[in-house]
Design an enzyme around this catalytic site. Structure first.
Site, PDB file in Angstrom:
ATOM      1  N   GLN A 113       0.821  -1.431   0.154  1.00  0.00           N
ATOM      2  CA  GLN A 113       0.074  -0.046  -0.046  1.00  0.00           C
ATOM      3  C   GLN A 113       1.096   1.276   0.086  1.00  0.00           C
ATOM      4  OE1 GLN A 113      -3.545  -0.628   2.910  1.00  0.00           O
ATOM      5  NE2 GLN A 113      -2.024  -1.995   3.574  1.00  0.00           N
TER       6      GLN A 113
ATOM      7  N   HIS B  94      -1.256   1.465  -4.428  1.00  0.00           N
ATOM      8  CA  HIS B  94      -1.541   2.860  -4.425  1.00  0.00           C
ATOM      9  C   HIS B  94      -0.694   3.911  -5.043  1.00  0.00           C
ATOM     10  CE1 HIS B  94      -3.961   1.569  -0.385  1.00  0.00           C
ATOM     11  NE2 HIS B  94      -4.618   1.422  -1.528  1.00  0.00           N
TER      12      HIS B  94
ATOM     13  N   CYS C  47      -0.867  14.376 -15.098  1.00  0.00           N
ATOM     14  CA  CYS C  47      -1.913  15.357 -15.447  1.00  0.00           C
ATOM     15  C   CYS C  47      -3.271  15.074 -14.696  1.00  0.00           C
ATOM     16  CB  CYS C  47      -2.309  15.609 -16.850  1.00  0.00           C
ATOM     17  SG  CYS C  47      -3.312  16.930 -16.989  1.00  0.00           S
TER      18      CYS C  47
ATOM     19  N   CYS D 157       0.903  21.491 -16.816  1.00  0.00           N
ATOM     20  CA  CYS D 157       1.010  20.441 -17.510  1.00  0.00           C
ATOM     21  C   CYS D 157       1.560  20.659 -19.002  1.00  0.00           C
ATOM     22  CB  CYS D 157      -0.219  19.686 -17.961  1.00  0.00           C
ATOM     23  SG  CYS D 157      -0.395  18.573 -19.089  1.00  0.00           S
TER      24      CYS D 157
ATOM     25  N   THR E  47       0.331  -2.627   8.772  1.00  0.00           N
ATOM     26  CA  THR E  47      -0.791  -1.936   8.082  1.00  0.00           C
ATOM     27  C   THR E  47      -1.854  -2.038   9.228  1.00  0.00           C
ATOM     28  OG1 THR E  47      -2.435  -1.784   6.538  1.00  0.00           O
ATOM     29  CG2 THR E  47      -1.893  -4.127   6.892  1.00  0.00           C
ATOM     30  N   SER E  48      -2.562  -0.860   9.114  1.00  0.00           N
ATOM     31  CA  SER E  48      -3.696  -0.709  10.109  1.00  0.00           C
ATOM     32  C   SER E  48      -5.076  -1.403   9.757  1.00  0.00           C
ATOM     33  CB  SER E  48      -4.098   0.608  10.644  1.00  0.00           C
ATOM     34  OG  SER E  48      -4.397   1.264   9.067  1.00  0.00           O
TER      35      SER E  48
ATOM     36  N   ASN F 217       3.126  -6.535  13.499  1.00  0.00           N
ATOM     37  CA  ASN F 217       2.501  -5.380  13.946  1.00  0.00           C
ATOM     38  C   ASN F 217       2.732  -5.244  15.406  1.00  0.00           C
ATOM     39  OD1 ASN F 217       1.066  -2.987  14.272  1.00  0.00           O
ATOM     40  ND2 ASN F 217      -0.009  -3.240  12.598  1.00  0.00           N
TER      41      ASN F 217
HETATM   42  C1  BV8 Z   1     -11.641   2.812  -3.762  1.00  0.00           C
HETATM   43  C2  BV8 Z   1      -2.057   6.804  -1.446  1.00  0.00           C
HETATM   44  C3  BV8 Z   1     -13.727   2.607  -4.825  1.00  0.00           C
HETATM   45  C4  BV8 Z   1      -2.239   8.161  -1.049  1.00  0.00           C
HETATM   46  C5  BV8 Z   1      -3.833   5.561   0.223  1.00  0.00           C
HETATM   47  C6  BV8 Z   1     -16.878   6.059   1.810  1.00  0.00           C
HETATM   48  C7  BV8 Z   1     -16.668   7.095   0.994  1.00  0.00           C
HETATM   49  C8  BV8 Z   1     -15.748   6.831   0.008  1.00  0.00           C
HETATM   50  C9  BV8 Z   1     -14.807   6.034  -0.161  1.00  0.00           C
HETATM   51  C10 BV8 Z   1     -15.205   5.006   0.921  1.00  0.00           C
HETATM   52  C11 BV8 Z   1     -15.982   5.319   1.970  1.00  0.00           C
HETATM   53  N1  BV8 Z   1     -15.774   4.160   2.758  1.00  0.00           N
HETATM   54  C12 BV8 Z   1     -14.843   3.393   2.305  1.00  0.00           C
HETATM   55  C13 BV8 Z   1     -14.363   3.982   1.315  1.00  0.00           C
HETATM   56  C14 BV8 Z   1     -13.360   3.198   0.513  1.00  0.00           C
HETATM   57  C15 BV8 Z   1     -12.018   4.034   0.890  1.00  0.00           C
HETATM   58  C16 BV8 Z   1     -11.512   3.678   2.188  1.00  0.00           C
HETATM   59  O1  BV8 Z   1     -11.185   2.546   2.412  1.00  0.00           O
HETATM   60  N2  BV8 Z   1     -11.469   4.672   3.150  1.00  0.00           N
HETATM   61  C17 BV8 Z   1     -11.455   4.387   4.637  1.00  0.00           C
HETATM   62  C18 BV8 Z   1     -10.649   5.775   5.174  1.00  0.00           C
HETATM   63  C19 BV8 Z   1     -12.477   4.015   5.278  1.00  0.00           C
HETATM   64  N3  BV8 Z   1     -10.907   3.638  -0.238  1.00  0.00           N
HETATM   65  C20 BV8 Z   1     -10.752   4.050  -1.313  1.00  0.00           C
HETATM   66  O2  BV8 Z   1     -11.386   5.236  -1.636  1.00  0.00           O
HETATM   67  C21 BV8 Z   1      -9.984   3.420  -2.100  1.00  0.00           C
HETATM   68  N4  BV8 Z   1     -10.544   3.382  -3.436  1.00  0.00           N
HETATM   69  O3  BV8 Z   1     -12.257   1.995  -2.760  1.00  0.00           O
HETATM   70  O4  BV8 Z   1     -12.384   2.824  -4.913  1.00  0.00           O
HETATM   71  C22 BV8 Z   1     -14.379   3.678  -4.449  1.00  0.00           C
HETATM   72  C23 BV8 Z   1     -14.335   4.576  -5.024  1.00  0.00           C
HETATM   73  C24 BV8 Z   1     -15.366   5.656  -4.684  1.00  0.00           C
HETATM   74  C25 BV8 Z   1     -16.200   5.554  -3.657  1.00  0.00           C
HETATM   75  C26 BV8 Z   1     -16.097   4.356  -2.950  1.00  0.00           C
HETATM   76  C27 BV8 Z   1     -15.372   3.180  -3.342  1.00  0.00           C
HETATM   77  C28 BV8 Z   1      -8.618   4.211  -2.375  1.00  0.00           C
HETATM   78  C29 BV8 Z   1      -7.825   4.065  -1.045  1.00  0.00           C
HETATM   79  C30 BV8 Z   1      -6.366   4.487  -1.370  1.00  0.00           C
HETATM   80  C31 BV8 Z   1      -6.014   5.740  -0.621  1.00  0.00           C
HETATM   81  N5  BV8 Z   1      -4.563   6.019  -0.774  1.00  0.00           N
HETATM   82  N6  BV8 Z   1      -2.407   5.919  -0.125  1.00  0.00           N
HETATM   83  C32 BV8 Z   1      -1.019   8.676  -0.063  1.00  0.00           C
HETATM   84  O5  BV8 Z   1      -0.065   7.848   0.437  1.00  0.00           O
HETATM   85  O6  BV8 Z   1      -0.998   9.827   0.126  1.00  0.00           O
HETATM   86  S1  BV8 Z   1      -4.195   5.118   1.741  1.00  0.00           S
HETATM   87  C33 BV8 Z   1      -2.957   5.169   2.872  1.00  0.00           C
HETATM   88  O7  BV8 Z   1      -3.410   4.840   3.977  1.00  0.00           O
HETATM   89  C34 BV8 Z   1      -2.019   4.071   2.764  1.00  0.00           C
HETATM   90  O8  BV8 Z   1      -1.601   3.812   1.332  1.00  0.00           O
HETATM   91  C35 BV8 Z   1      -2.551   2.712   3.279  1.00  0.00           C
HETATM   92  O9  BV8 Z   1      -3.405   2.083   2.466  1.00  0.00           O
HETATM   93  C36 BV8 Z   1      -3.720   3.398   4.234  1.00  0.00           C
HETATM   94  C37 BV8 Z   1      -3.437   2.883   5.769  1.00  0.00           C
HETATM   95  O10 BV8 Z   1      -1.963   3.330   5.835  1.00  0.00           O
HETATM   96  P1  BV8 Z   1      -1.408   2.068   6.321  1.00  0.00           P
HETATM   97  O11 BV8 Z   1      -0.379   1.635   5.748  1.00  0.00           O
HETATM   98  O12 BV8 Z   1      -2.190   0.998   7.023  1.00  0.00           O
HETATM   99  O13 BV8 Z   1      -0.287   2.800   7.621  1.00  0.00           O
HETATM  100  P2  BV8 Z   1      -1.267   3.134   8.871  1.00  0.00           P
HETATM  101  O14 BV8 Z   1      -0.469   4.508   9.293  1.00  0.00           O
HETATM  102  O15 BV8 Z   1      -2.742   3.578   8.777  1.00  0.00           O
HETATM  103  O16 BV8 Z   1      -0.984   2.087  10.033  1.00  0.00           O
HETATM  104  C38 BV8 Z   1       0.446   1.764  10.009  1.00  0.00           C
HETATM  105  C39 BV8 Z   1       0.445   0.456  10.806  1.00  0.00           C
HETATM  106  O17 BV8 Z   1       2.026   0.234  11.142  1.00  0.00           O
HETATM  107  C40 BV8 Z   1      -0.272   0.395  12.121  1.00  0.00           C
HETATM  108  O18 BV8 Z   1      -0.966  -0.617  12.448  1.00  0.00           O
HETATM  109  C41 BV8 Z   1       1.018   0.376  13.002  1.00  0.00           C
HETATM  110  O19 BV8 Z   1       0.573  -0.250  14.356  1.00  0.00           O
HETATM  111  C42 BV8 Z   1       2.050  -0.222  12.365  1.00  0.00           C
HETATM  112  N7  BV8 Z   1       3.480  -0.106  12.673  1.00  0.00           N
HETATM  113  C43 BV8 Z   1       3.986   1.188  13.293  1.00  0.00           C
HETATM  114  N8  BV8 Z   1       5.435   0.773  13.324  1.00  0.00           N
HETATM  115  C44 BV8 Z   1       5.645  -0.332  13.061  1.00  0.00           C
HETATM  116  C45 BV8 Z   1       4.491  -1.067  12.568  1.00  0.00           C
HETATM  117  N9  BV8 Z   1       4.281  -2.140  12.176  1.00  0.00           N
HETATM  118  C46 BV8 Z   1       5.598  -3.175  11.746  1.00  0.00           C
HETATM  119  N10 BV8 Z   1       6.698  -2.299  12.233  1.00  0.00           N
HETATM  120  C47 BV8 Z   1       6.699  -1.111  12.864  1.00  0.00           C
HETATM  121  N11 BV8 Z   1       7.894  -0.657  13.085  1.00  0.00           N
END
Ligand code: BV8
Length: 253
Positions: A102, A120, A128, A155, A197-198, A222
């Site tokens: 991700q 992602h 663009c 662009c 990942t969370s 994790n």
């Molecule tokens: C989609 C790129 C179809 C950008 C990212 C309501 C309205 C609209 C949409 C939705 C909705 N409800 C749900 C959705 C779908 C939505 C979604 O899931 N929303 C969430 C917030 C509920 N998803 C989407 O929109 C996706 N597209 O579904 O298309 C669609 C279209 C329209 C409408 C509906 C559906 C697109 C999602 C992609 C978003 N882009 N990244 C950027 O980086 O700026 S997401 C971004 O956050 C990351 O890439 C990753 O995927 C996500 C979570 O991040 P994590 O990697 O998990 O990191 P996080 O900080 O959360 O956690 C870190 C973890 O590591 C923790 O658990 C921690 O304990 C652990 N950790 C810490 N230290 C360590 C460790 N582990 C190991 N070792 C360590 N040392």
């Protein structure tokens, strides 16, 4: 923990189609803030979902452009950590180890992993916003002459100030080929290691359940519990930079 690492090594030694899913946690020990932490200092007043959307870019292109430039420059300065490097060793032991990530950094490739699926996108790439020459319209910003303080560059094709980072924003579809291959790999896996990942963002967060349903053993690495913990057969509760090298040591004869 030692037994769980040994147990995991035994499972990997006989795995035929292992697959890995990573999130921001695997890059944290390289100094890349996790996605939720990516709002440090001047950015802490914002919610990532208010910055990582096409609407945010249209509402305030300079704010979104500046946040990604801040992160891109941060990523350009860091190196793979012991966790990334351990995954390369595990790939050598297993013969194959596709990594579904991700993350928008390129640290898995830089460490030497040979098969990385970016769900992602990649923060080093740009396009663009209007995909004026086709979806996507890739743009190499190193060829552009622009003022860093003036928000998105123009662009070179449609001449609008519409250059954006080529990552998947909330509400945007994932690259079809990437998500299709990720589902195929997850459905065919006999072991899935889920690292850092969370498990909150879909469709990526669905993949461990797809693997589990297909009969795979799910291993979570994790320090914290996540929604994936409830389906994990083994939880290595610690930092990936510590757990994964221990796994490599346990795999070594
Ligand atoms: C989609 C790129 C179809 C950008 C990212 C309501 C309205 C609209 C949409 C939705 C909705 N409800 C749900 C959705 C779908 C939505 C979604 O899931 N929303 C969430 C917030 C509920 N998803 C989407 O929109 C996706 N597209 O579904 O298309 C669609 C279209 C329209 C409408 C509906 C559906 C697109 C999602 C992609 C978003 N882009 N990244 C950027 O980086 O700026 S997401 C971004 O956050 C990351 O890439 C990753 O995927 C996500 C979570 O991040 P994590 O990697 O998990 O990191 P996080 O900080 O959360 O956690 C870190 C973890 O590591 C923790 O658990 C921690 O304990 C652990 N950790 C810490 N230290 C360590 C460790 N582990 C190991 N070792 C360590 N040392």
């Amino acid at each position: 923990m030692y037994n769980l690492v040994q147990e995991t090594a035994k499972i990997l030694k006989i795995a035929h189609s292992p697959v890995v899913l990573t999130g921001a946690g695997v890059s944290k020990e390289s100094g890349v803030p996790t996605f939720r932490d990516a709002l440090e200092g001047l950015w802490e007043q914002y919610d990532p979902q208010e910055l990582a959307t096409p609407e945010a870019y249209q509402r305030n292109p300079k704010l979104v452009w500046d946040w990604y430039e801040f992160r891109r420059k941060q990523v350009a300065r860091v190196k793979p950590n012991a966790g990334h490097l351990a995954l390369v060793d595990i790939e050598k032991h297993c013969g194959t180890l596709p990594i579904i990530t991700q993350n928008v950094d390129h640290l898995h490739e830089q460490a030497g992993s040979s098969d990385v699926i970016h769900l992602h996108g990649n923060i080093q790439n740009h396009k663009c916003f209007y995909n004026c020459e086709g979806n996507p319209t890739p743009i190499d910003i190193s060829t552009l002459d622009y003022d860093e303080n003036d928000g998105p560059p123009t662009c070179p094709y449609c001449h609008r100030k519409s250059v954006r980072v080529d990552v998947v924003w909330f509400g945007e579809m994932l690259p079809e080929a990437m998500i299709r291959r990720a589902y195929t790999l997850s459905g065919a896996a006999d072991v899935m290691i889920v690292i850092g990942t969370s498990g909150l963002v879909t469709p990526a967060a669905n993949l461990p359940r797809v693997a589990k349903k297909a009969g795979a053993i799910v291993i979570e690495v994790n320090p914290d519990h996540t929604p994936i913990s409830s389906i994990a057969d083994i939880r290595l509760a610690g930092a990936s930079g510590e757990m994964l090298p221990q796994l490599v040591a346990a795999l070594s004869p």
